[in-house]
Design an enzyme around this catalytic site. Structure first.
Site, PDB file in Angstrom:
ATOM      1  N   ASP A  13       0.832  -1.212   0.000  1.00  0.00           N
ATOM      2  CA  ASP A  13       0.000   0.000   0.000  1.00  0.00           C
ATOM      3  C   ASP A  13       0.867   1.264   0.000  1.00  0.00           C
ATOM      4  O   ASP A  13       1.959   1.279   0.573  1.00  0.00           O
ATOM      5  CB  ASP A  13      -0.911  -0.029   1.243  1.00  0.00           C
ATOM      6  CG  ASP A  13      -2.071   0.945   1.106  1.00  0.00           C
ATOM      7  OD1 ASP A  13      -2.283   1.491   0.003  1.00  0.00           O
ATOM      8  OD2 ASP A  13      -2.771   1.149   2.113  1.00  0.00           O
ATOM      9  N   ASN A  61     -11.108  -2.538  -5.056  1.00  0.00           N
ATOM     10  CA  ASN A  61     -10.350  -1.601  -5.901  1.00  0.00           C
ATOM     11  C   ASN A  61     -11.035  -1.298  -7.243  1.00  0.00           C
ATOM     12  O   ASN A  61     -10.688  -0.333  -7.924  1.00  0.00           O
ATOM     13  CB  ASN A  61      -8.920  -2.101  -6.148  1.00  0.00           C
ATOM     14  CG  ASN A  61      -8.022  -2.000  -4.925  1.00  0.00           C
ATOM     15  OD1 ASN A  61      -7.126  -2.813  -4.723  1.00  0.00           O
ATOM     16  ND2 ASN A  61      -8.244  -0.987  -4.088  1.00  0.00           N
TER      17      ASN A  61
HETATM   18  C1  IPE Z   1      -5.425  -2.660  -0.005  1.00  0.00           C
HETATM   19  O1  IPE Z   1      -5.061  -1.341  -0.255  1.00  0.00           O
HETATM   20  C2  IPE Z   1      -5.449  -3.441  -1.274  1.00  0.00           C
HETATM   21  C3  IPE Z   1      -4.169  -3.623  -1.955  1.00  0.00           C
HETATM   22  C4  IPE Z   1      -3.003  -3.263  -1.525  1.00  0.00           C
HETATM   23  C5  IPE Z   1      -4.262  -4.305  -3.220  1.00  0.00           C
HETATM   24  P1  IPE Z   1      -6.157  -0.190  -0.383  1.00  0.00           P
HETATM   25  O2  IPE Z   1      -5.407   1.073  -0.570  1.00  0.00           O
HETATM   26  O3  IPE Z   1      -7.148  -0.540  -1.407  1.00  0.00           O
HETATM   27  O4  IPE Z   1      -6.841  -0.253   1.053  1.00  0.00           O
HETATM   28  P2  IPE Z   1      -7.786   0.786   1.820  1.00  0.00           P
HETATM   29  O5  IPE Z   1      -8.890   1.120   0.889  1.00  0.00           O
HETATM   30  O6  IPE Z   1      -6.952   1.992   2.122  1.00  0.00           O
HETATM   31  O7  IPE Z   1      -8.209   0.093   3.051  1.00  0.00           O
HETATM   32  C1  IPE Z   2      -1.538   0.274  -3.360  1.00  0.00           C
HETATM   33  O1  IPE Z   2      -1.318   1.650  -3.399  1.00  0.00           O
HETATM   34  C2  IPE Z   2      -1.815  -0.295  -4.718  1.00  0.00           C
HETATM   35  C3  IPE Z   2      -3.183  -0.809  -4.914  1.00  0.00           C
HETATM   36  C4  IPE Z   2      -4.134  -0.819  -4.027  1.00  0.00           C
HETATM   37  C5  IPE Z   2      -3.487  -1.366  -6.207  1.00  0.00           C
HETATM   38  P1  IPE Z   2      -2.521   2.687  -3.374  1.00  0.00           P
HETATM   39  O2  IPE Z   2      -2.914   2.976  -4.777  1.00  0.00           O
HETATM   40  O3  IPE Z   2      -3.615   2.206  -2.504  1.00  0.00           O
HETATM   41  O4  IPE Z   2      -1.801   3.941  -2.739  1.00  0.00           O
HETATM   42  P2  IPE Z   2      -2.428   5.008  -1.730  1.00  0.00           P
HETATM   43  O5  IPE Z   2      -3.046   4.249  -0.608  1.00  0.00           O
HETATM   44  O6  IPE Z   2      -3.440   5.780  -2.517  1.00  0.00           O
HETATM   45  O7  IPE Z   2      -1.270   5.834  -1.309  1.00  0.00           O
HETATM   46 MG    MG Z   3      -4.029   2.466  -0.543  1.00  0.00          MG
END
Ligand code: IPE
Ligand code: IPE
Ligand code: MG
Length: 244
Positions: A13, A61
């Site tokens: 993340d 997502n």
């Molecule tokens: C969790 O990250 C899912 C992945 C890393 C694929 P998110 O960024 O989607 O999680 P939330 O929404 O902040 O909980």
């Molecule tokens: C994790 O990074 C990747 C996926 C969930 C696919 P994020 O895209 O959630 O990054 P933040 O949380 O917005 O920084």
């Molecule tokens: Mg995230």
């Protein structure tokens, strides 16, 4: 020698925040994230980790802007194509867990090809969770179980937790010993709900694209310090040579 987790699960993340801090697009953050993922796989192999499960795309997502979802799909497809030979050479068995039917056909083909090509490898197993949700996993398992019970193919009364595990998307894989989540969030976000029951959790503020070999080392050091009691008391664990 420090005690290593057999199976590491990672919520990768913070790609978006990493990009924002640099005035870059979220897409650039995801690309940097892929590079960090490649490095992690290499470093886990180097450490002799047996299984690695990566949360690459959650069932939630899909709710992101269409453009970002499209980019993530594209990136996933490209990375798979680009990395599969190297993974295979490293004797890695690649598998995928999640509701894969929702993906575009050419991505599904690539997924199947990667699985097929690496299925006999006996080095590290790499499990990529895509369109995965912990609740989806439990529910799809329950549906299969009910179906089999209705057909009289299983005995409900003797049906155990171990039996149930075999219906989950992670069938045959030991539960994670260590969960790593980057970017400072301290939540599961619908990752492996059943499987994480006794997993040690490690949270770091480091954003995913910055998670390098030294960061992995920190997580492994933290794990080695943990005492896994599984409900017992400390005195019952002494002398078994494990942090279990
Ligand atoms: C969790 O990250 C899912 C992945 C890393 C694929 P998110 O960024 O989607 O999680 P939330 O929404 O902040 O909980
Ligand atoms: C994790 O990074 C990747 C996926 C969930 C696919 P994020 O895209 O959630 O990054 P933040 O949380 O917005 O920084
Ligand atoms: Mg995230």
């Amino acid at each position: 020698m420090k005690l290593l987790p057999g199976h590491i699960a990672v919520v990768m993340d913070g790609n978006g925040r990493w990009a924002r801090q640099r005035g870059l697009s979220r897409n650039a953050g995801h690309r940097a994230g892929v590079e960090a993922t490649r490095l992690l796989v290499e470093n886990c192999v180097r450490h002799g980790i047996k299984a690695l499960t990566l949360f690459a795309f959650s069932s939630e997502n899909w709710n992101r802007p269409q453009q970002e979802v499209g980019l993530l799909m594209e990136l996933f497809l490209l990375s798979l194509k680009r990395e599969i030979s190297r993974l295979h050479k490293n004797n890695i068995r690649v598998d995928f867990l999640g509701d894969l039917g929702a993906f575009p056909a050419r991505l599904q083909q690539q997924i199947n090809a990667a699985r097929e090509r690496t299925k006999n490898n006996d080095g590290m197993s790499l499990h990529v969770a895509v369109n995965y949700g912990g609740r989806w996993d439990i529910l799809q398992a329950v549906k299969k179980v009910v179906h089999e019970a209705r057909q009289g193919r299983l005995d409900v009364d003797s049906f155990s937790e171990q039996d149930f595990s075999r219906y989950l998307a992670t069938a045959g894989v030991q539960d994670p010993d260590l969960l790593i989540r980057t970017s400072g969030e301290q939540r599961i976000s619908n990752f492996l709900l059943w499987q994480l029951a006794y997993t040690e959790c490690y949270f770091t503020k480091t954003l995913w694209p910055d998670f390098d070999a030294a960061e992995l080392e920190l997580a492994l050091d933290a794990y080695a310090q943990r005492q896994r009691r599984f409900g017992k008391i400390a005195e019952q664990l002494k002398g078994n040579g494990e942090n279990a």
